[in-house]
Scaffold this motif. Structure first.
Motif, PDB file in Angstrom:
ATOM      1  N   UNK A   8     -45.506   2.709   5.744  1.00  0.00           N
ATOM      2  CA  UNK A   8     -46.796   2.541   5.110  1.00  0.00           C
ATOM      3  C   UNK A   8     -47.218   3.822   4.405  1.00  0.00           C
ATOM      4  N   UNK A   9     -47.712   3.680   3.218  1.00  0.00           N
ATOM      5  CA  UNK A   9     -48.171   4.845   2.474  1.00  0.00           C
ATOM      6  C   UNK A   9     -49.443   5.355   3.107  1.00  0.00           C
ATOM      7  N   UNK A  10     -49.519   6.669   3.164  1.00  0.00           N
ATOM      8  CA  UNK A  10     -50.705   7.250   3.778  1.00  0.00           C
ATOM      9  C   UNK A  10     -51.836   7.309   2.766  1.00  0.00           C
ATOM     10  N   UNK A 180     -53.510  15.835   2.469  1.00  0.00           N
ATOM     11  CA  UNK A 180     -52.686  14.622   2.385  1.00  0.00           C
ATOM     12  C   UNK A 180     -51.293  14.862   2.963  1.00  0.00           C
ATOM     13  N   UNK A 261     -57.823  10.683   8.847  1.00  0.00           N
ATOM     14  CA  UNK A 261     -57.220   9.797   7.842  1.00  0.00           C
ATOM     15  C   UNK A 261     -57.130   8.375   8.406  1.00  0.00           C
ATOM     16  N   UNK A 263     -54.787   6.820   9.573  1.00  0.00           N
ATOM     17  CA  UNK A 263     -53.946   6.686  10.764  1.00  0.00           C
ATOM     18  C   UNK A 263     -54.577   7.346  11.980  1.00  0.00           C
ATOM     19  N   UNK A 265     -55.356  10.539  12.127  1.00  0.00           N
ATOM     20  CA  UNK A 265     -54.994  11.959  12.205  1.00  0.00           C
ATOM     21  C   UNK A 265     -56.161  12.814  11.751  1.00  0.00           C
ATOM     22  N   UNK A 310     -50.676  17.361  16.671  1.00  0.00           N
ATOM     23  CA  UNK A 310     -51.237  16.053  16.301  1.00  0.00           C
ATOM     24  C   UNK A 310     -51.245  15.894  14.773  1.00  0.00           C
TER      25      UNK A 310
END
Lengths: 310, 763
Positions: A8-10, A180, A261, A263, A265, A310
């Motif tokens: 999956x693209x972040x 990013x 983000x 996800x 993070x 992390x």
């Protein structure tokens, strides 16, 4: 890079959680502390007037002085494209890296204030890191501009006094690319509503799609190495040494906030209404309260270990 | 041709001369005959010695010699030369006739007729020439064989539907069936395309010991004119879901040199990959490397196929089905890092979205202080690195970061070596200031298992030597599945060229014998090549060495786009490979995962305890679920040949996929369970390597004292068996005096004498 790998693209826009978010418009900010503290309000209006006057006279934004930005310990680094004067490259795992950014106005007080406490705070914190952790840390300070392509060589970044931050478009793009790619930004030492508003406006330019959320004290970031169960307000040196108030401007309550983000993070950790950097810088002052310097070091270690895992 | 000419001249075929003993059977005394020959010779010599006229002494000598030679031939015939040999007593012996009943008998490679046409013509009725010739001499017993062997009472039962040819088993079965009767031999009528896993040697040795000759009749052609076949497809038996597989496919071909064909891979009907292949010179196989991702979990049938080509003789061998079990489970890997390092963050981030990998991080932050991430239980790793084998062996992979060797106790170091050697786990050592020689690992059990050679620590001013390295794959690395960082091999190669430099504190430039280097790195000057990634099999597991300290530069360097996936791909594939094939405590497998219905399936299971020591006293049961949902229980017993190995049998009756769940218990406690799968269906295996295998048939005949024949030479089979077969025999004398060759010789000698006189003008 082809996308057929199924990964999956972040950084796609998305919901990041249910924690409370903060308004981006200052009209909705709570103004009661101003009304309750009329003196502070008056001082604030006066300061604003002075700043506006100076800004009108001097221009809207002044880029940081590059000569100041030249970090100690800078060495040539070899890249495949060319050899340029860049930041240290060597066997060290960790470089305590401070962000150099542009700010409003000119001069240390009203202009770019990236170098506050620099380099003493950095060096003292580095010496503590060497002592209490097994981290292979570079012994000197390291500062880098946000638009420097080598920024990403240092996945941990410290920025303070961001209340007057006014990034150029290049700096915004550099910081966005950094975050990013996987970089971690620790923000410290800015106080009160007005500075919050400025920082928020600036960070929104970098990460417009991600909300700023509260980080409760039971979050793992407070427990990676040291158990932190209460967020303290670490005062600036003058307030701490003389035992006066710990707050500045209208920053009465220390806050720990973050930007995650999609996800989950943590990309940016924000310490508002507190000044860890001063505690690092003045930890050697016998009059500086041990309580604050110990706390600041523990928080710093926790942040770094968290950022590295992390 | 030679045999016919020989028979014409010498009355019998060479085989008869081979089998017989040459003797003179004259009723007269040898001395008398020699005296006659001597008298004749003396008379001849005397006559020629007294002869006068224009003849020279040479003429007289030549003529005397010719006369004496003619006389010798006559005397030789008077000696009555005979061949004494055993021949079978007609109708007193049995002959086993084994007929290949497999699908390859349908191949029409000889005059556009299928191979079975020979069987129909030669044995179809009792009046068939060969059958009647054999039946005159022997009591015939017919068998049909493919994967199993059965007695035939009626040749109409031949269906040519067997999906495997097992010659050894067929010979054993026929020999057993005919034990106790006078057996002259066995006749095997087959193309010889044995595709079983049984070993022929034992069967042939048994037949040789029993004195049972085997006569083989080879059907079909030894080579096709035009054919393509998928000779080999090498896939793992099981993979993790989402794994990108790189599979080598060997394509055999004859008659299509230079042609371009398309190789296609389907996952149960869905095309997952295609590859264009240009075929090499005639007869040379092509190797195609295809890649595809196993996305669907469970037992999957992957079909590899090449479309039928113009004028291709056998098209069934253009397709191969392969059963691959796609596992949807989380593989637990322990990553122990001795100091805070960004590698932890970026490796965790790289595999975060991979639901099949669980990287448990034990991060030492200070002396005796640890941060534990992604543990299953709050108590896991509470005291640091595992101290018991049971605790460590629950992981399938182990990564050691920058942690000095003397952190570990000697037992822990041995335990890590056992993790690889005995447990079969995957071990990876990362570079760092406290790794490899710089971490004091030289001379430890870990140095033994690593694929690289460590020397003394390399220090500069007391610190490890820092080197930046540009990384590139070796030839082995370019083709290795785990080193693919893009969709194709070419793109992957390009990507490696453009990756930024990484750094190393562990100068390693030598691997151990048997190890393989996948990545190397060169310093700024282009020289000083270092090992960046090497691996080797060690015991039951494998070990990898990656002596760099900041692979995260492949994510964070300014030259890399923030959303670039190279770093993620590298680590996901590397870690999936690290734990690929790592066994559990109970490992179930089947000897063959594709069988015919009614063909017994051998089920094997290996059982070990928590410390991975083999267990022979466990109770092992299998639950077999048939395609229609039927349920069978099979008990597995210890084989006694290998510790921990248990074996059982079941026979699938239906076509389709059988699921086998094996469970091992000890004293009512579950040790573990595993799944295995068998696909029962008629296969096209018979059409692979299906040209007539004459060397194998010759070997069977030679090692048992029989003869091998083709369709063209089989006419002499009945007579040959009569003289060479075993069983009830009688001694027979074959007269040789009337051989045409002797008559020709006599005429030649007499004619020669006459001709010589004519030429020389003598009386």
């Amino acid at each position: 890079m082809a996308r057929s790998t199924g990964i999956r693209r972040r950084n796609a826009p998305g919901d990041c959680g249910t924690l409370p978010t903060y308004p981006s418009s200052w009209w909705s900010l709570p103004l009661r502390p101003f009304i309750r503290h009329r003196v502070a309000l008056a001082v604030g209006i006066l300061a604003t007037g002075l700043w506006l006057g100076e800004a009108l006279l001097q221009g809207q934004r002044v880029d940081v002085d590059v000569r100041i930005a030249q970090p100690a310990g800078a060495q040539p680094v070899r890249t495949r494209a060319d050899a340029t004067l860049q930041h240290p490259v060597g066997p060290w795992e960790f470089y305590f890296t401070r962000a150099i950014y542009s700010g409003n106005g000119r001069g240390r007080r009203w202009g770019s204030r990236w170098a506050t406490d620099y380099p003493k705070a950095d060096l003292q914190f580095i010496s503590i890191l060497q002592r209490v952790t097994r981290l292979g840390v570079y012994e000197s300070e390291n500062a880098i501009r946000l638009d420097d392509p080598n920024l990403r060589r240092f996945p941990f970044l410290y920025a303070l006094e961001v209340g007057s931050m006014a990034m150029s478009e290049k700096e915004v793009a550099g910081l966005r690319s950094y975050l990013d790619a996987g970089g971690f930004l620790l923000v410290d030492d800015f106080w009160g509503t007005w500075e919050w508003q400025n920082f928020e406006m600036e960070i929104r330019r970098v990460l417009p799609e991600y909300p700023i959320v509260d980080v409760p004290v039971d979050h793992p970031v407070f427990h990676t190495v040291y158990e932190i169960n209460e967020v303290l307000q670490v005062p600036a040196v003058n307030n701490a040494v003389y035992g006066g108030r710990t707050w500045e401007r209208d920053g009465y309550v220390p806050e720990t906030r973050a930007i995650f983000d999609e996800d989950g993070r943590m990309m940016v950790m924000i310490n508002w209404n507190t000044d860890l950097g001063d505690a690092w810088e003045w930890a050697d002052n016998p009059y500086y309260p041990l309580k604050f310097s110990t706390y600041a070091f523990q928080m710093g270690v926790n942040y770094i270990v968290y950022a590295m895992t992390h | 041709m030679f045999d016919r000419l020989f028979e014409l001249l010498f009355k019998y075929r060479p085989l008869v001369f081979d089998q017989g003993d040459f003797v003179f059977a004259s009723p007269w005394s040898y001395l008398l005959l020699i005296a006659v020959l001597g008298a004749g010779a003396a008379a001849t010599l005397t006559t020629y010695a007294q002869a006068r006229g224009k003849s020279t002494p040479l003429d007289r000598g030549v003529l005397a010699a010719l006369r004496i030679a003619a006389l010798a031939v006559v005397v030789f015939c008077l000696f009555r030369p005979v061949l004494v040999l055993s021949s079978i007593v007609p109708q007193q012996n049995f002959l086993g006739v084994l007929i290949d009943d497999s699908r390859s008998m349908e191949i029409a490679d000889r005059d556009d007729e299928p191979r079975r046409a020979f069987v129909d013509a030669s044995f179809g009725t009792e009046e068939s020439v060969l059958r009647s010739a054999l039946a005159e001499r022997f009591a015939l017993r017919f068998f049909r064989f493919s994967s199993a062997t059965e007695r035939l009472t009626d040749l109409g039962e031949l269906g040519y539907a067997g999906s495997r040819t097992d010659l050894g088993q067929a010979l054993d079965r026929a020999r057993d069936e005919l034990t106790g009767v006078p057996l002259s031999g066995l006749v095997v009528i087959s193309d010889g395309a044995d595709n079983s896993e049984s070993v022929l040697t034992e069967s042939l040795r048994g037949l040789g010991a029993d004195g049972v000759p085997v006569y083989t009749v080879g059907l079909g052609r030894e080579a096709f004119d035009r054919d393509i076949q998928l000779s080999r497809v090498e896939t793992p038996r099981s993979v993790l879901q989402g794994t990108s597989m790189v599979v080598d496919v060997v394509i055999g071909q004859v008659g299509y040199a230079g042609d371009s064909i398309t190789l296609q891979i389907e996952d149960e009907g869905r095309i997952v990959s295609t590859e264009a292949v240009t075929l090499p010179a005639n007869g040379e196989p092509a190797t195609a490397r295809v890649r595809f991702t196993a996305t669907e979990p469970g037992p999957r049938i992957f079909r590899f196929s090449v479309p039928p080509q113009p004028d291709e003789m056998v098209t069934q061998n253009n397709v191969r089905d392969v059963l691959v079990v796609v596992e949807d489970r989380r593989e637990k890997i322990l990553y122990f890092e001795g100091e805070p390092r960004f590698e932890v963050k970026f490796i965790r981030r790289a595999v975060a979205d991979d639901e099949n990998l669980q990287v448990v991080v034990l991060q030492r932050t200070a002396d005796n202080k640890y941060l534990r991430l992604d543990v299953d239980d709050a108590d896991d790793l509470l005291g640091g690195f595992p101290k018991t084998r049971e605790e460590l062996f629950q992981y399938r992979g182990l990564i050691l970061g920058s942690v000095e060797a003397n952190y570990f106790t000697p037992d822990q170091l041995r335990m890590i070596a056992d993790f690889v050697n005995q447990r079969g786990g995957g071990f990876l050592m990362l570079g760092g200031r406290s790794a490899f020689a710089e971490g004091g690992y030289a001379g430890t059990p870990i140095a033994d298992i690593l694929p690289v050679v460590m020397g003394e620590p390399t220090l500069v001013d007391g610190k490890p030597m820092f080197t930046e390295l540009m990384v590139s794959p070796t030839r082995a690395g370019e083709t290795h599945a785990a080193m693919q960082v893009a969709d194709t091999e070419e793109e992957s190669g390009e990507r490696w060229k453009n990756l930024p430099a990484v750094s190393s504190l562990n100068p390693i430039s030598e691997i151990k014998p048997g190890a393989t280097t996948l990545l190397t790195g060169t310093g700024a000057g282009g020289s000083d090549e270092r090992i960046v990634l090497a691996f080797q099999r060690y015991g039951a597991g494998k070990t990898l060495a990656l002596p760099i300290q900041d692979s995260w530069m492949w994510q964070m360097h300014a030259d890399i786009e923030p959303d670039d996936l190279t770093h993620e791909l590298f680590w996901r594939r590397l870690l999936r490979w690290l734990v690929d094939g790592v066994p559990d405590q109970v490992v179930a497998s089947v000897r063959r995962d594709r069988v015919e219905p009614n063909e017994p399936v051998e089920l094997l299971t290996e059982v070990v305890d928590g410390a991975y020591l083999e267990m022979n006293n466990s109770r092992v049961n299998a639950e077999v679920t048939s395609p229609s949902g039927g349920f069978t229980e099979v008990e597995l017993d210890w084989t006694t040949e290998r510790d921990g190995e248990h074996e059982g049998l079941f026979t699938p009756r239906e076509e389709g996929l059988y699921e086998i769940r094996v469970e091992a218990t000890s004293e009512d406690e579950l040790i573990g369970s595993d799944m295995a799968y068998v696909f029962a269906a008629a296969s096209d295996d018979e059409f692979f390597d299906s040209a007539m295998r004459a060397p194998l048939l010759r070997r069977i005949a030679d090692e048992t004292g029989g003869q091998s024949y083709t369709v063209d030479t089989v006419a002499s089979l009945p007579e040959d068996i009569a003289y060479t077969g075993a069983g009830v025999t009688v001694v027979e004398e074959l007269e040789l005096w009337d051989m045409p060759a002797l008559l020709f010789l006599l005429l030649a000698l007499v004619g020669g004498e006459w001709g010589y006189r004519r030429v020389r003008g003598l009386a």
